[in-house]
Design an enzyme around this catalytic site. Sequence first.
Site, PDB file in Angstrom:
ATOM      1  N   LYS A   1      -5.818   1.266   7.229  1.00  0.00           N
ATOM      2  CA  LYS A   1      -5.151   0.487   8.282  1.00  0.00           C
ATOM      3  C   LYS A   1      -4.888   1.293   9.550  1.00  0.00           C
ATOM      4  CE  LYS A   1      -2.987  -3.056   5.449  1.00  0.00           C
ATOM      5  NZ  LYS A   1      -1.801  -3.851   5.205  1.00  0.00           N
TER       6      LYS A   1
ATOM      7  N   ASP B   1       0.217  -8.598   9.470  1.00  0.00           N
ATOM      8  CA  ASP B   1       1.167  -8.336   8.383  1.00  0.00           C
ATOM      9  C   ASP B   1       2.607  -8.685   8.780  1.00  0.00           C
ATOM     10  OD1 ASP B   1      -0.656  -7.449   6.460  1.00  0.00           O
ATOM     11  OD2 ASP B   1      -0.588  -5.374   7.173  1.00  0.00           O
TER      12      ASP B   1
ATOM     13  N   ARG C   1      11.277   8.264  -0.653  1.00  0.00           N
ATOM     14  CA  ARG C   1      11.327   9.478  -1.474  1.00  0.00           C
ATOM     15  C   ARG C   1      11.048  10.721  -0.624  1.00  0.00           C
ATOM     16  NH1 ARG C   1       6.846  10.114  -6.065  1.00  0.00           N
ATOM     17  NH2 ARG C   1       5.575   9.731  -4.212  1.00  0.00           N
TER      18      ARG C   1
HETATM   19  P1  ATR Z   1       0.936   5.950   1.449  1.00  0.00           P
HETATM   20  O1  ATR Z   1       2.356   6.175   1.842  1.00  0.00           O
HETATM   21  O2  ATR Z   1       0.306   7.189   0.874  1.00  0.00           O
HETATM   22  O3  ATR Z   1       0.122   5.251   2.488  1.00  0.00           O
HETATM   23  P2  ATR Z   1       1.504   3.583   0.114  1.00  0.00           P
HETATM   24  O4  ATR Z   1       0.950   2.984  -1.133  1.00  0.00           O
HETATM   25  O5  ATR Z   1       1.328   2.880   1.382  1.00  0.00           O
HETATM   26  O6  ATR Z   1       0.956   5.030   0.187  1.00  0.00           O
HETATM   27  O7  ATR Z   1       3.055   3.830  -0.063  1.00  0.00           O
HETATM   28  C1  ATR Z   1       3.598   4.143  -1.263  1.00  0.00           C
HETATM   29  C2  ATR Z   1       5.117   4.083  -1.110  1.00  0.00           C
HETATM   30  O8  ATR Z   1       5.684   4.111  -2.426  1.00  0.00           O
HETATM   31  C3  ATR Z   1       5.665   5.275  -0.372  1.00  0.00           C
HETATM   32  O9  ATR Z   1       6.876   4.895   0.261  1.00  0.00           O
HETATM   33  C4  ATR Z   1       5.945   6.233  -1.540  1.00  0.00           C
HETATM   34  O10 ATR Z   1       6.899   7.220  -1.281  1.00  0.00           O
HETATM   35  P3  ATR Z   1       6.424   8.664  -0.733  1.00  0.00           P
HETATM   36  O11 ATR Z   1       6.159   8.470   0.729  1.00  0.00           O
HETATM   37  O12 ATR Z   1       7.557   9.566  -1.013  1.00  0.00           O
HETATM   38  O13 ATR Z   1       5.175   9.017  -1.514  1.00  0.00           O
HETATM   39  C5  ATR Z   1       6.496   5.272  -2.549  1.00  0.00           C
HETATM   40  N1  ATR Z   1       6.405   5.799  -3.912  1.00  0.00           N
HETATM   41  C6  ATR Z   1       5.308   5.896  -4.673  1.00  0.00           C
HETATM   42  N2  ATR Z   1       5.612   6.441  -5.880  1.00  0.00           N
HETATM   43  C7  ATR Z   1       6.954   6.695  -5.847  1.00  0.00           C
HETATM   44  C8  ATR Z   1       7.893   7.255  -6.786  1.00  0.00           C
HETATM   45  N3  ATR Z   1       7.511   7.657  -8.000  1.00  0.00           N
HETATM   46  N4  ATR Z   1       9.191   7.355  -6.419  1.00  0.00           N
HETATM   47  C9  ATR Z   1       9.590   6.948  -5.194  1.00  0.00           C
HETATM   48  N5  ATR Z   1       8.759   6.403  -4.263  1.00  0.00           N
HETATM   49  C10 ATR Z   1       7.456   6.283  -4.591  1.00  0.00           C
END
Ligand code: ATR
Length: 272
Positions: free
Chosen positions: A68, A104, A153
């Site tokens: 995106k 979106d 996180r």
């Molecule tokens: P990306 O951020 O890599 O583009 P995404 O699928 O768009 O991926 O976003 C995933 C979201 O879920 C993020 O907010 C991620 O937190 P982080 O930025 O800290 O990675 C969150 N997320 C995924 N697994 C997680 C977990 N085990 N605990 C807390 N947050 C999680």
Amino acid sequence: MVALKAGVIGHPIGQSLSPILHSRWIAAFGLDASYEAIDSIDETGFKSFVSSMEQNGFAGLNVTIPFKRVACEVADELTETAQHIGAVNLLICREGRLIGDNTDAYGFRAALESMALDPAPRRARVLGAGGAAPAIVVALKQAGVEDIEITNRSPEKAMLLSDQFEIKMIDWGARDQDLDGVDLLVNTTSLGMKGQPELVMDMTELPSSAGVIDIITTPAETALLAAARKRGHTALNGLPMLVHQAVPSFEAWFGHRPHDGELAIRFLEQNK
Ligand code: ATR
């Protein structure tokens, strides 16, 4: 021969519900068209597909994770919304030019409006600062939500969005604290998605009039939504947002606007 094509490009793409949704609309309007899922493993593959798509009969594409942001670079022109969000989920081929748009925020806003929350939310807490979060923050601002809090996180990502949109950041560890004035809770993280751990969230302090949205579509009812419903909150999954963001995409490529919102949502619930 198929006259016109569109599709969704991303990776992974097998789980996308967009092909069955757009194919339903193509059939309903009796169009000589198709909508495909295109799996592109990296940015090079993405850019190469996009550069030849018009020659290959495409009216445009939906763009999903993880392209995106890079989709902003391939467009010749970005709409104001796409610029503001910093991400493109819709590419439209128009007379040799590629327009990058983002539907979106529109999709989220339409979903939020369908909840008819009373009172209308003034304070919202957004969990997650990944790919979906910027459009949701923009949608909340457009919907007149005055106080938006973001928590993630990894704090650096929440901080970026906090700076970009001038919203408050809170610690991930404090995500379930100070919820008593919150009117809307939105999960944009992947926690709760099929195959992922559940989101751990104590909603005890959340007022019963508050709405809870989890933008996950699979499962249709995450543990967060089940707990929210049990507590009496109006709760919504990601299917309404998905359908509403798809409507302007379909219209941009094929010139027809689908009006079967609720039925399309039920259709996806039953066929996914
Ligand atoms: P990306 O951020 O890599 O583009 P995404 O699928 O768009 O991926 O976003 C995933 C979201 O879920 C993020 O907010 C991620 O937190 P982080 O930025 O800290 O990675 C969150 N997320 C995924 N697994 C997680 C977990 N085990 N605990 C807390 N947050 C999680």
